[in-house]
Write a protein that holds these residues in place. Structure first.
Motif, short mmCIF file in Angstrom:
data_model
loop_
_atom_site.label_atom_id
_atom_site.label_comp_id
_atom_site.label_asym_id
_atom_site.label_seq_id
_atom_site.Cartn_x
_atom_site.Cartn_y
_atom_site.Cartn_z
N ASP A 131 -10.91 -1.71 8.71
CA ASP A 131 -11.44 -2.51 7.61
C ASP A 131 -11.15 -3.96 7.96
O ASP A 131 -10.01 -4.40 7.90
CB ASP A 131 -10.72 -2.08 6.32
CG ASP A 131 -11.34 -2.77 5.10
OD1 ASP A 131 -12.15 -3.69 5.29
OD2 ASP A 131 -10.99 -2.38 3.97
N ILE A 132 -12.19 -4.68 8.39
CA ILE A 132 -12.00 -6.10 8.73
C ILE A 132 -12.78 -6.93 7.71
O ILE A 132 -13.96 -6.65 7.46
CB ILE A 132 -12.54 -6.43 10.15
CG1 ILE A 132 -11.75 -5.64 11.19
CG2 ILE A 132 -12.42 -7.92 10.43
CD1 ILE A 132 -12.19 -5.91 12.62
N SER A 133 -12.11 -7.90 7.11
CA SER A 133 -12.82 -8.75 6.18
C SER A 133 -12.45 -10.19 6.44
O SER A 133 -11.41 -10.48 7.04
CB SER A 133 -12.48 -8.36 4.74
OG SER A 133 -11.08 -8.40 4.59
N GLY A 134 -13.30 -11.10 5.99
CA GLY A 134 -13.03 -12.52 6.22
C GLY A 134 -13.51 -13.33 5.04
O GLY A 134 -14.44 -12.92 4.34
N VAL A 138 -8.75 -13.99 7.79
CA VAL A 138 -9.32 -12.78 8.40
C VAL A 138 -8.26 -11.69 8.30
O VAL A 138 -7.14 -11.85 8.78
CB VAL A 138 -9.68 -13.00 9.88
CG1 VAL A 138 -10.20 -11.71 10.48
CG2 VAL A 138 -10.72 -14.10 10.01
N LYS A 139 -8.63 -10.58 7.66
CA LYS A 139 -7.68 -9.48 7.50
C LYS A 139 -8.17 -8.30 8.33
O LYS A 139 -9.33 -7.90 8.21
CB LYS A 139 -7.65 -9.01 6.04
CG LYS A 139 -6.81 -9.82 5.08
CD LYS A 139 -6.89 -9.16 3.69
CE LYS A 139 -5.72 -9.43 2.79
NZ LYS A 139 -5.27 -10.79 2.67
N ASN A 140 -7.30 -7.74 9.15
CA ASN A 140 -7.64 -6.53 9.91
C ASN A 140 -6.73 -5.40 9.45
O ASN A 140 -5.52 -5.48 9.66
CB ASN A 140 -7.35 -6.73 11.41
CG ASN A 140 -8.17 -7.84 12.00
OD1 ASN A 140 -9.33 -7.65 12.29
ND2 ASN A 140 -7.57 -9.01 12.18
N ARG A 141 -7.28 -4.38 8.85
CA ARG A 141 -6.49 -3.21 8.46
C ARG A 141 -6.90 -2.06 9.37
O ARG A 141 -8.08 -1.73 9.43
CB ARG A 141 -6.78 -2.78 7.02
CG ARG A 141 -6.51 -3.82 5.98
CD ARG A 141 -5.06 -3.74 5.50
NE ARG A 141 -4.72 -4.88 4.67
CZ ARG A 141 -4.42 -6.08 5.13
NH1 ARG A 141 -4.44 -6.31 6.44
NH2 ARG A 141 -4.09 -7.06 4.33
N ILE A 142 -5.92 -1.47 10.05
CA ILE A 142 -6.27 -0.45 11.04
C ILE A 142 -5.34 0.75 10.94
O ILE A 142 -4.13 0.59 10.84
CB ILE A 142 -6.16 -1.04 12.46
CG1 ILE A 142 -7.27 -2.08 12.67
CG2 ILE A 142 -6.29 0.03 13.53
CD1 ILE A 142 -7.15 -2.83 13.95
N LEU A 192 -3.18 -6.77 10.58
CA LEU A 192 -3.03 -8.05 11.28
C LEU A 192 -3.77 -9.08 10.43
O LEU A 192 -4.96 -8.93 10.18
CB LEU A 192 -3.67 -7.94 12.66
CG LEU A 192 -3.32 -8.96 13.71
CD1 LEU A 192 -1.84 -8.90 14.06
CD2 LEU A 192 -4.13 -8.72 14.98
N ASP A 193 -3.06 -10.09 9.99
CA ASP A 193 -3.68 -11.12 9.16
C ASP A 193 -3.69 -12.44 9.89
O ASP A 193 -2.70 -12.81 10.52
CB ASP A 193 -2.88 -11.33 7.87
CG ASP A 193 -3.15 -10.20 6.89
OD1 ASP A 193 -4.10 -9.46 7.15
OD2 ASP A 193 -2.42 -10.07 5.90
N PHE A 194 -4.81 -13.14 9.76
CA PHE A 194 -4.87 -14.46 10.37
C PHE A 194 -5.36 -15.44 9.30
O PHE A 194 -6.43 -15.27 8.74
CB PHE A 194 -5.81 -14.41 11.57
CG PHE A 194 -6.25 -15.75 12.00
CD1 PHE A 194 -5.30 -16.68 12.42
CD2 PHE A 194 -7.58 -16.12 11.96
CE1 PHE A 194 -5.69 -17.95 12.79
CE2 PHE A 194 -7.97 -17.39 12.33
CZ PHE A 194 -7.02 -18.31 12.75
N ILE A 195 -4.53 -16.42 8.98
CA ILE A 195 -4.88 -17.38 7.92
C ILE A 195 -4.78 -18.78 8.49
O ILE A 195 -3.79 -19.11 9.16
CB ILE A 195 -3.87 -17.26 6.75
CG1 ILE A 195 -3.88 -15.84 6.20
CG2 ILE A 195 -4.19 -18.26 5.64
CD1 ILE A 195 -2.67 -15.49 5.38
#
Length: 873
Positions: A740-743, A758-762, A791-794
């Motif tokens: 589940d990747i959202s931005g 950008v949030k990456n849920r795996i 993994l979150d990228f802000i």
């Protein structure tokens, strides 16, 4: 007379003891604790006939008797599945009778010329006899040849020393009907090794003893500690030689065999395929009912979702089109997308027919399902020509939703690449799809169409598309030249000819026309990544200081990253810097906020992964592009695991700032583009045009937009193995990912601040099963690995001053990692022995350091904010 093969004496009965053992275990384990079983028996051999014309042509009869089945390792009574059961009960009476019916071999110079047995026997007992018969084939002089035995037609080498003969069979050369498939990408795949050796000891010109051993090892490439081995051993020892029946007098072999038993038939020594029927297996719909609760959308970031997805695929692979359609047609709206993921990933002719019959591209209301189907096609582990054919036909038909038309052709590009990499570039379906995309791109008038075909080429990576990509990179409008340039960036540097590099140099240095910063920086990256010459590097370094502040800062950062990360071009860059050092202090002054940085996410013995993060701002502090990449690689292969690019332009008017030179007329736009497992997805637009932006800004909840959500089959390895002792074995490794990747992007005019997130849920689940199926017993080992992570990228930007403050954060949350190994032995009656071991670890969370400059900025950003900053606008 002298013979070149073993020779039996007349009127003698040779009595042997025979055993065949099978072990299944982890690769490094000793065999004392393995799962497995042993079949042992007596074997009687006598000579029936010798050719009067040729001593070395003999007919022998082999009979199996006193069959026993037992554990291969001592088990306490409570754990012994054979306890209290006679052989007849374990094997079943009719199989035991078949096994004890004799076979006849014609040996010419030690090789089996003909194998005679009974026609209507079960394949399973027939294969055990073939395994025994194959042991009697040997030559008495050193040398190599092709030989046919139970394993097929194989390269075989003999080494002879006095009374000892060693036979080595190169199993990877065996020609035998093979079932199976393997994953598209080497990193996600499984490596298999196989060996076979047999040692003969001779006495009195015949066999005294035989020891044969065969080993099969499978390893997961990305985690070589995870794997399995099958060891198969055969032993034959002479116990006594007694008086036996006399020879049959005859001229021809055929008449001897007829005299013996007219039901004998000559058949091949190569094993015949065995199908084992599943007695108590649940139907597809029963299985679906038991797992469907784990596949609700809100549970998709849990390992249980990935596990259920894999088991569902395994069952769909055995199902008919009707059974599959029954589930698709009756399922609820929220579960259907996950069903579509699984049905498409199963990749059987039945599952493809079912899903194509269900989906209707003329209906725009089901576009969510159409998209899930198309992406599952793009990630297909072993796509067929038929799949590409179906997509091409769909593309030529009516498609209601324009975005689906775009996705469809982008996915066709991905399939072209996968089929070409598997030597399928000349297949009619591939040739047709290539022609369609290239021809339509040449004819395309509308920007949207040009963009769509360029994205397809960005996936297909055809060498013949490079001239077209160069044309669009250099002369296209901003967004179009951007796609063409990033497509060229995905090619292996070996394809980037002199012409490509000349064009990239012209774009970067703007020799013919003005280009947008995003395209220029991509061109520079291509030059620096494809073995640049001294002059190319020198010219790029000389341009620093002539560029606008932010682009200058970005290019400097890119050069520093090449040095810091020791990239291939770092030697040349160092050389140039050494020669230029003198007159250049001002050129390398560090004003600005843009940056480029690479680092390791993990470094392991088998695979490593790196991240790279680069951000380019406009002079007014608004993001132009942020690009986050994760690459996974081992010694021989690389996988672009993910890329998330957020691009924005023409947003200066919101904060009443002045646009950069050459960017005054850009339309307001923000959007996101992603690559996942080497596949470019359809880009997503956050807003397009000033009006759209304003309406979204004032209704902005800051909720992220989903870029990709679903279940992906990554590792897909299945192999059938014919063991030389008779049974069939199989190894299967499946690896699934729930993702589940959202931005999102939000602004606060009040705090003059913007945020991209950008949030990456795996969640991932790997299941391996290695099994030996002997019809009356199954033995094997299951391995599972599961992990969940986020993994979150802000990035937060405050543009109330210049240089504005930028803080980037990249965090990985604490992640559970579980692995289990279960060895088992089971009888059809349901009696079962299992031994399970597991380990659960928590991998600590991690805030990636990025670079020192960034850490300093973050302190400032979070130090200057007041408490009310949660209320935006």
């Amino acid at each position: 007379g002298h013979t070149t093969g073993p020779s039996l004496n007349n009127d003698r009965l040779y009595r042997f003891a025979y055993s065949a053992e099978v072990y299944v275990d982890q690769v490094k384990a000793s065999l004392q604790k393995s799962a497995g079983y042993r079949i042992s028996s007596g074997v009687d051999v006598n000579l029936l006939w010798r050719n009067p014309e040729n001593d070395d042509d003999q007919l022998i009869k082999i009979t199996i008797r006193d069959v026993q089945v037992e554990n291969v390792n001592e088990r306490p009574a409570a754990k012994n599945i054979f306890k209290g059961k006679s052989t007849e009960k374990i094997i079943r009476k009719e199989y035991l009778q078949a096994l004890q019916r004799p076979i006849v071999l014609e040996l010419v110079r030690g090789k089996v010329k003909t194998f005679y047995s009974y026609e209507n026997e079960p394949s399973f007992t027939q294969n055990i006899k073939r395994g025994l018969a194959s042991l009697f084939q040997l030559q008495l002089h050193s040398g190599a040849s092709r030989e046919v035995d139970i394993s097929g037609n194989c390269n075989t080498t003999y080494h002879v020393r006095q009374d000892q003969v060693t036979k080595v069979k190169a199993l990877e050369t065996c020609e035998i009907e093979k079932q199976g498939y393997t994953s598209h990408n080497k990193i996600l795949d499984v490596t298999t090794k196989a060996t076979s050796a047999t040692i003969y000891v001779l006495e009195d010109s015949f066999i005294k003893s035989i020891k044969a051993e065969e080993n099969y090892v499978s390893l997961l490439n990305f985690r070589r500690k995870t794997g399995a081995k099958i060891v198969s051993k055969q032993r034959l020892e002479l116990k006594s030689v007694e008086a036996g029946p006399g020879l049959i007098a005859a001229k021809q072999v055929a008449s001897v065999v007829k005299t013996l038993d007219s039901s004998y038939v000559a058949m091949t020594l190569v094993a015949e395929p065995v199908k084992s029927e599943c007695k108590k297996c649940p139907s597809l719909s029963e299985h679906w009912k038991s797992i469907r609760e784990y596949l609700h959308p809100e549970k998709l970031s849990k390992a249980e979702a990935a596990r259920s997805f894999l088991s569902f695929i395994q069952n769909i692979r055995k199902a008919t089109k009707e059974e599959i359609l029954q589930i698709i047609r009756s399922e609820s709206k929220e579960l259907l997308p996950q069903v579509v993921d699984a049905v498409t990933s199963a990749q059987t002719p039945e599952s493809l027919e079912a899903i194509l019959e269900f989906l209707n591209f003329k209906d725009a209301s089901t576009s969510t399902l159409q998209e899930r189907f198309l992406y599952a096609c793009a990630f297909a582990s072993h796509p067929s020509e038929n799949l590409l054919n179906s997509l091409t036909a769909t593309f030529k038909g009516d498609i209601a939703n324009e975005e689906m038309r775009e996705t469809l052709v982008i996915v066709m590009g991905a399939l072209i690449r996968k089929l070409c990499e598997k030597e399928g570039c000349k297949l009619p379906a591939v040739v047709e799809a290539k022609r369609l995309i290239l021809n339509r791109l040449e004819k395309a008038k509308k920007d949207d169409n040009v963009r769509m075909y360029l994205l397809a080429l960005k996936n297909a990576l055809l060498p013949e598309a490079i001239p077209l990509l160069l044309k669009y990179a250099e002369s296209g409008e901003g967004p179009i030249s951007n796609i063409a340039a990033t497509a060229l960036q995905r090619y292996d540097p070996s394809f980037l000819t002199k012409e490509v590099k000349e064009t990239m140099n012209r774009i970067y240095h703007q020799n013919r026309q003005v280009h947008e910063k995003t395209v220029r920086t991509t061109a520079a990256a291509i030059i620096l990544n494809s073995n640049p010459s001294y002059m190319e590097v020198k010219n790029i370094l000389l341009s620093l200081g002539e560029l606008s502040l932010e682009m200058n800062k970005y290019m400097l950062s890119m050069i520093q990253d090449i040095l810091h990360f020791e990239m291939p071009s770092s030697k040349t860059v160092r050389q140039v810097l050494k020669d230029m050092r003198v007159h250049n202090y001002d050129r390398f002054a560090k004003m600005g906020s843009s940056s480029a940085y690479s680092g390791y996410v993990t470094r392991g013995p088998d695979v490593s992964s790196t991240y790279s993060l680069d951000i380019l701002y406009s002079g007014s502090g608004i993001l132009r592009r942020s690009n986050m990449n994760i690459h996974v690689f081992d010694r021989n292969a690389e996988l672009h695991a993910s890329q998330v690019v957020i691009e924005a332009q023409g947003l200066e008017s919101i904060i009443a700032a002045t646009p950069d030179e050459g960017e005054e007329n850009l339309d307001s736009f923000a959007g996101m583009s992603a690559i996942l497992f080497d596949v470019q997805l359809r880009p997503v637009t956050f807003f397009q045009g000033y009006g759209d932006l304003m309406s979204k800004m004032f209704s902005a909840t800051g909720d992220p937009i989903s870029v990709v959500k679903g279940l992906i089959l990554l590792t897909d390895h299945s192999q059938e193995i014919q063991l030389q002792s008779g049974p069939r074995a199989s190894t299967e490794f499946l690896g699934g990912l729930a993702i589940d990747i959202s931005g999102g992007m939000e602004f606060s005019l009040w705090y003059r601040e913007s945020k991209t997130n950008v949030k990456n849920r795996i969640a991932t689940f790997i299941a391996g099963n290695t099994e030996v199926d002997s019809f009356f017993i199954k033995t094997g080992m299951e391995t599972t690995l599961e992990a969940e992570t986020a993994l979150d990228f802000i990035s937060t930007v405050q543009f109330s001053q210049y240089p504005f403050l930028v803080c980037m954060q990249m965090d990985r949350v604490e992640s559970p990692f579980r692995r289990y190994v279960t060895k088992y032995e089971s009888l059809p009656s349901g009696r079962r022995y299992t031994a399970k071991r597991g380990k659960v670890e928590l991998l600590a969370g991690n805030e990636f350091p990025l670079h020192q400059e960034n850490s300093n900025m973050c302190r400032k950003v979070f130090g200057t904010k007041s408490d009310s900053s949660s209320n935006w606008f």
